[in-house]
Design a protein around this motif. Structure first.
Motif, short mmCIF file in Angstrom:
data_model
loop_
_atom_site.label_atom_id
_atom_site.label_comp_id
_atom_site.label_asym_id
_atom_site.label_seq_id
_atom_site.Cartn_x
_atom_site.Cartn_y
_atom_site.Cartn_z
N UNK A 59 -41.36 17.67 -43.62
CA UNK A 59 -43.02 17.46 -44.20
C UNK A 59 -42.69 17.59 -45.11
N UNK A 60 -44.56 17.37 -45.39
CA UNK A 60 -45.21 16.96 -46.77
C UNK A 60 -44.47 17.66 -47.56
N UNK A 61 -44.37 18.92 -47.61
CA UNK A 61 -44.43 20.33 -48.40
C UNK A 61 -42.20 19.88 -48.84
N UNK A 62 -41.82 19.51 -48.00
CA UNK A 62 -40.61 19.13 -48.24
C UNK A 62 -39.68 18.38 -49.09
N UNK A 63 -41.02 17.47 -49.73
CA UNK A 63 -40.99 16.36 -51.20
C UNK A 63 -41.39 17.18 -52.34
N UNK A 64 -40.23 17.20 -53.51
CA UNK A 64 -40.82 17.13 -54.79
C UNK A 64 -40.15 16.36 -55.97
N UNK A 65 -41.76 15.95 -56.77
CA UNK A 65 -40.74 15.18 -57.09
C UNK A 65 -41.65 15.03 -58.32
N UNK A 66 -40.26 15.21 -59.88
CA UNK A 66 -40.35 15.44 -61.02
C UNK A 66 -40.10 14.02 -62.02
N UNK A 67 -41.25 13.79 -63.31
CA UNK A 67 -41.11 13.22 -63.84
C UNK A 67 -39.95 13.05 -64.65
N UNK A 68 -39.12 12.11 -65.11
CA UNK A 68 -37.75 12.24 -65.66
C UNK A 68 -38.30 11.59 -67.21
N UNK A 69 -39.54 9.92 -66.88
CA UNK A 69 -39.46 9.30 -68.69
C UNK A 69 -40.52 8.46 -67.77
N UNK A 70 -40.51 7.23 -68.81
CA UNK A 70 -41.36 6.54 -68.67
C UNK A 70 -41.54 5.31 -66.57
N UNK A 71 -42.08 5.83 -66.36
CA UNK A 71 -41.36 5.79 -64.61
C UNK A 71 -40.38 5.50 -63.89
N UNK A 72 -39.84 7.23 -64.41
CA UNK A 72 -38.75 7.46 -63.73
C UNK A 72 -38.69 8.47 -63.05
N UNK A 73 -38.13 8.56 -62.34
CA UNK A 73 -38.83 10.51 -61.12
C UNK A 73 -37.42 10.59 -61.21
N UNK A 74 -37.62 12.25 -60.20
CA UNK A 74 -36.73 12.81 -60.03
C UNK A 74 -37.19 13.09 -58.43
N UNK A 75 -36.36 12.87 -57.86
CA UNK A 75 -36.68 13.45 -56.29
C UNK A 75 -36.41 13.66 -55.18
N UNK A 76 -36.52 14.51 -54.68
CA UNK A 76 -35.91 16.67 -54.11
C UNK A 76 -36.64 16.54 -52.93
N UNK A 77 -35.78 15.92 -52.13
CA UNK A 77 -35.85 16.64 -50.47
C UNK A 77 -35.12 17.46 -49.80
N UNK A 78 -35.95 18.49 -49.27
CA UNK A 78 -35.51 19.77 -48.40
C UNK A 78 -35.82 19.42 -46.92
N UNK A 79 -34.29 19.27 -46.17
CA UNK A 79 -34.58 18.72 -44.74
C UNK A 79 -34.42 19.92 -43.93
N UNK A 80 -35.01 20.41 -43.29
CA UNK A 80 -34.31 20.93 -42.19
C UNK A 80 -33.78 20.50 -40.63
N UNK A 81 -33.06 21.33 -40.07
CA UNK A 81 -32.23 20.51 -39.05
C UNK A 81 -32.66 21.03 -37.82
N UNK A 82 -32.96 20.47 -36.27
CA UNK A 82 -33.59 21.25 -35.31
C UNK A 82 -32.74 22.59 -34.92
#
Length: 157
Positions: A59-82
């Protein structure tokens, strides 16, 4: 007294600038998160004829993005199996890894997790899907690679 008043005004002005900068940064992270979500929402489930979005695995809520530096990002995804015993949760994580590595136009680090409490072996699966060597080895397996390709390829590709 005027000096103190002037200093306080300057502090409040700087605080306001800081809030504005933080709001811009926050908005930018939300936009990046939506960009990531747009990439993963169309991944097909390995067993069903549905997308991960249609099954509420992502879902949209399962994606988090944090800035690490100039144009570099940490992407955290938490998904839920059915289901809590989903045998394909690792494969879904692999599909998320592959599609994001291929499709994101910006430099990033990726962390993918199963949402806490949604799978019986979430800790083991989290380790597997975030281990670069295991991901690379899995993608060397022709049968597994073919399944991943079917899941991550857009219908009109």
């Amino acid at each position: 007294m005027e000096l103190v008043s002037g200093l306080l005004s300057g502090v409040w002005l700087l605080a306001g600038l800081s809030d504005a900068t933080e709001d811009k940064r926050s908005k930018k992270m939300e936009e990046k998160a939506l960009e990531v979500y747009d990439v993963i929402r169309t991944i097909r489930d390995p067993e069903k004829p549905n997308t991960l979005e249609e099954l509420d695995v992502v879902t949209e809520k399962c994606v988090e993005v944090q800035e690490l530096g100039d144009d570099e990002y940490l992407i955290i995804i938490k998904f839920s199996p059915t289901v809590p015993h989903c045998s394909l949760a690792t494969l879904i994580g692999l599909c998320l890894q592959v599609k994001l590595q291929r499709c994101l136009p910006f430099k990033h680090k990726l962390e993918i997790y199963i949402t806490e409490g949604t799978h019986s072996t979430e800790e083991d699966i989290n380790k597997q899907i975030n281990d670069k060597e295991r991901v690379a080895a899995a993608m060397e397996n022709p049968s597994l690679r073919e399944i991943v390709e079917q899941c991550v390829t857009e219908p009109d590709d």
